[in-house]
Design a protein around this motif. Structure first.
Motif, PDB file in Angstrom:
ATOM      1  N   GLU A 258       0.815  -1.218   0.000  1.00 57.20           N
ATOM      2  CA  GLU A 258       0.000   0.000   0.000  1.00 57.20           C
ATOM      3  C   GLU A 258       0.851   1.272   0.000  1.00 57.20           C
ATOM      4  N   ASN A 259       1.951   1.297   0.763  1.00 54.24           N
ATOM      5  CA  ASN A 259       2.807   2.496   0.793  1.00 54.24           C
ATOM      6  C   ASN A 259       3.432   2.760  -0.574  1.00 54.24           C
ATOM      7  N   ARG A 262       0.780   4.150  -2.917  1.00 57.30           N
ATOM      8  CA  ARG A 262       0.522   5.573  -2.667  1.00 57.30           C
ATOM      9  C   ARG A 262       1.668   6.438  -3.190  1.00 57.30           C
ATOM     10  N   GLN A 263       2.875   5.957  -2.979  1.00 59.75           N
ATOM     11  CA  GLN A 263       4.047   6.686  -3.484  1.00 59.75           C
ATOM     12  C   GLN A 263       3.981   6.830  -4.997  1.00 59.75           C
ATOM     13  N   ILE A 290      -7.654   5.991  -3.596  1.00 58.76           N
ATOM     14  CA  ILE A 290      -6.845   6.468  -4.714  1.00 58.76           C
ATOM     15  C   ILE A 290      -7.685   6.458  -5.982  1.00 58.76           C
TER      16      ILE A 290
END
Length: 593
Positions: A258-259, A262-263, A290
């Motif tokens: 998930e990180n 998002r990045q 998102i």
């Protein structure tokens, strides 16, 4: 290597001790290739549930284990899969699910990424054969590190495409010397299962952290106007369609990083999710809040390709891609000399509903035989026939017949027959015993008498088995004798209690059949009256010549004769079904003319 060959090599190099599976396109060649490596125990299991349970047992003992199957096979193996997620493993355990977008050889199109989500196990998804090999090796290591089964999802394209694969050194396999008893980990009584449920959640948290750091999940920087998140073979289509674009490639498609997602989403102006079949990635990414494009542009059924991806996302772009060429239809057909043809020829002329099953014989649905009325899944033919018979009741005049192959009967038809006998329905089961698992390429099964390596093995006596479960009326026929087969079928169908007809004749593609001295049938055309009985068999070795106006009389035939049949002696496999139907001595066995 093909993807399947690469997976077999990866399993060998990873030190797999036991591998079990059931043949099913596009997964079949994994086991066939793995069986050629020394030091690996391989087997064809009766069905996918048994295959996975064997692998789980080997894992419990401390050996690395592999289970292989096609996507619908995971449905059969789902029961042990979901609980193995709770028990965890001792030796590494990898389950290969070979999905079939476009349904090239399947009865449905399902996306088995959903199984990883539902069963709470990690899933790896390679894009090419080289990755497939590396991910199998990594899968065993992750399985042992995380104490979990690992799923490896491939698709038809990855299974069968060829690519360069680098060979490595195989890991030494040490035999298990002592079994370790762990009832608090492996006995899934409710009290223990509740504790293991907590372990599953702890493990998935570990997996989510691992997903952020694994090299299988990587950002490929590029033009930030469009960014793509993709996995599996779809990654290759994206790279071909938009080579300059930024891409987040997910080799571990569950759980998601998930990180990292998002990045990546923050790096691009517009985000596109490209994946085959379900909006699996899209759904979870949108749940993260998102915004992205996905199935609003990309089809949710069938295979993708580079052109589909390009035009879905950039419809105004000039097409400089290789467009698929329209090819003429090539309808499938049973082989010349196939023993199933005689059965379906007779069934098409009887007043019966034919409940079909999965195998070569499903082609009995096609004209001119048109003899199958339903087909659902492996083994369902028997139970569906029983259900129909019960719905018709005692007053029903229609009769129901189920048709199943020997391998499919062993896979999941036996319990249906037990139910039919136990609950007493007047339906007839026809077992098409051609001594092999034919549809997937002549793999052995428990009725063929040979193991996966071609070594002699015990062979199930199908007649004795049917009698053992309580069937009183068991008949055997040679399906090539069409007339006698019809007599036996009518006798069996007319009974008011369960009956079984075993059709015994080997598949014509078996090596021993192909090595026979070639003798074929030919047509004495002067005797042919144009009755078309042989044509109605639908045999590819028999063709029909239609007479033009007045041609019949010129050739010395009756004025009303519409044409004559001819047998291609090269294609003919000497079954004699056509000869058993001809009443005019127009078909003769021997050297052709």
């Amino acid at each position: 290597m093909s993807g399947n060959e690469a997976i077999a090599l990866g399993a060998y190099e990873a030190g797999v001790a036991v591998a079990s599976g059931y043949p099913g396109t596009p997964s079949t060649e994994i086991m066939e290739n793995l069986s050629r490596y020394e030091g690996v125990y391989t087997e064809w299991a009766p069905n996918e549930k048994v295959g996975l349970e064997v692998a789980i047992g080997a894992s419990f003992a401390g050996g690395r284990a592999l289970a292989t199957m096609k996507h619908v096979g995971v449905n059969v193996a789902a029961d042990p899969l979901f609980t193995a997620s709770y028990t965890g493993v001792n030796g590494g355990l990898v389950l290969v699910s070979a999905d079939d977008p476009e349904m090239h050889s399947s009865q449905n199109e399902q996306d088995n990424r959903n199984y990883a989500f539902a069963a709470k196990v990690p899933m790896l998804e390679p894009s090419d054969p080289s990755e497939a090999k590396e991910m199998v090796i990594a899968g065993f290591e992750l399985s042992e590190q995380l104490d979990t089964p690992i799923m490896l999802r491939i698709t038809t394209r990855v299974s069968h495409v060829k690519g360069v694969v680098e060979k490595g050194e195989p890991r030494s396999v040490k035999p298990v010397e002592e079994l370790k008893k762990q009832p608090g980990k492996l006995v899934m009584l409710p009290a223990i299962a509740r504790k293991r449920r907590e372990v599953v959640e702890e493990r998935m948290a570990q997996c989510r952290s691992l997903a952020e750091t694994t090299p299988f999940n990587r950002i490929e920087e590029g033009d930030s106007k469009r960014g793509f998140i993709t996995s599996g073979v779809s990654y290759l289509y994206v790279k071909e369609a938009f080579p300059e674009a930024a891409v987040l490639k997910l080799g571990m498609c569950w759980p998601l990083p998930e990180n990292k997602i998002r990045q990546f989403a923050g790096m691009v102006d517009e985000l596109y999710i490209v994946e085959e079949l379900d909006p699996f990635l899209e759904t979870h990414i949108k749940a993260m809040g998102i915004n992205c494009h996905g199935k609003d542009l990309i089809p949710n059924q069938g295979e993708l390709n580079t052109a589909i991806v390009r035009h879905a996302i950039d419809p105004a772009s000039k097409s400089d891609l290789f467009a698929p060429v329209e090819l003429p239809n090539r309808p499938p057909n049973m082989c010349a000399g196939c023993p199933h043809r005689g059965i379906f020829f007779n069934l098409s002329r009887m007043k019966v509903f034919v409940s079909g099953d999965i195998g070569c014989y499903t082609l009995g649905f096609l004209p001119p035989l048109s003899a199958i009325d339903s087909c659902v899944c492996m083994g369902a033919s028997v139970s569906i026939a029983h259900g129909m018979a019960k719905a018709l009741g005692d007053g029903g005049h229609d009769k129901v017949v189920s048709v199943i192959g020997d391998s499919t009967f062993i896979h999941s038809g036996i319990t249906g027959l037990i139910n039919t006998v136990y609950n007493d329905s007047a339906s007839t089961l026809i077992i098409l015993d051609n001594r092999i698992t034919a549809m997937t390429g002549q793999q052995h099964n428990p009725a063929s008498g040979y193991s996966i390596k071609g070594e002699a093995a015990s062979s199930i006596d199908l007649e004795a088995l049917c009698r053992a479960v309580g069937v009183k009326h068991v008949f055997k026929v040679n399906p090539h004798d069409v007339v006698e087969t019809r007599r036996v079928l009518k006798e069996a169908v007319d009974l008011d209690e369960p009956s079984v007809v075993i059709s015994e004749a080997p598949c014509v593609l078996l090596p021993e059949m192909k090595e026979r001295k070639p003798v074929s049938y030919f047509t004495n055309q002067e005797n042919c009256v144009g009755c078309m009985s042989c044509i109605r068999l639908g045999c590819p070795a028999i063709s029909w010549t239609t007479f033009a106006e007045g041609e019949a009389e010129k050739r010395g035939y009756r004025k009303t004769q519409k044409g004559i049949s001819k047998i291609d002696e090269v294609l003919c496999n000497d079954c004699g079904q056509c000869a058993s139907l001809c009443k005019f001595d127009a078909i003769t066995r021997g050297e052709g003319k």
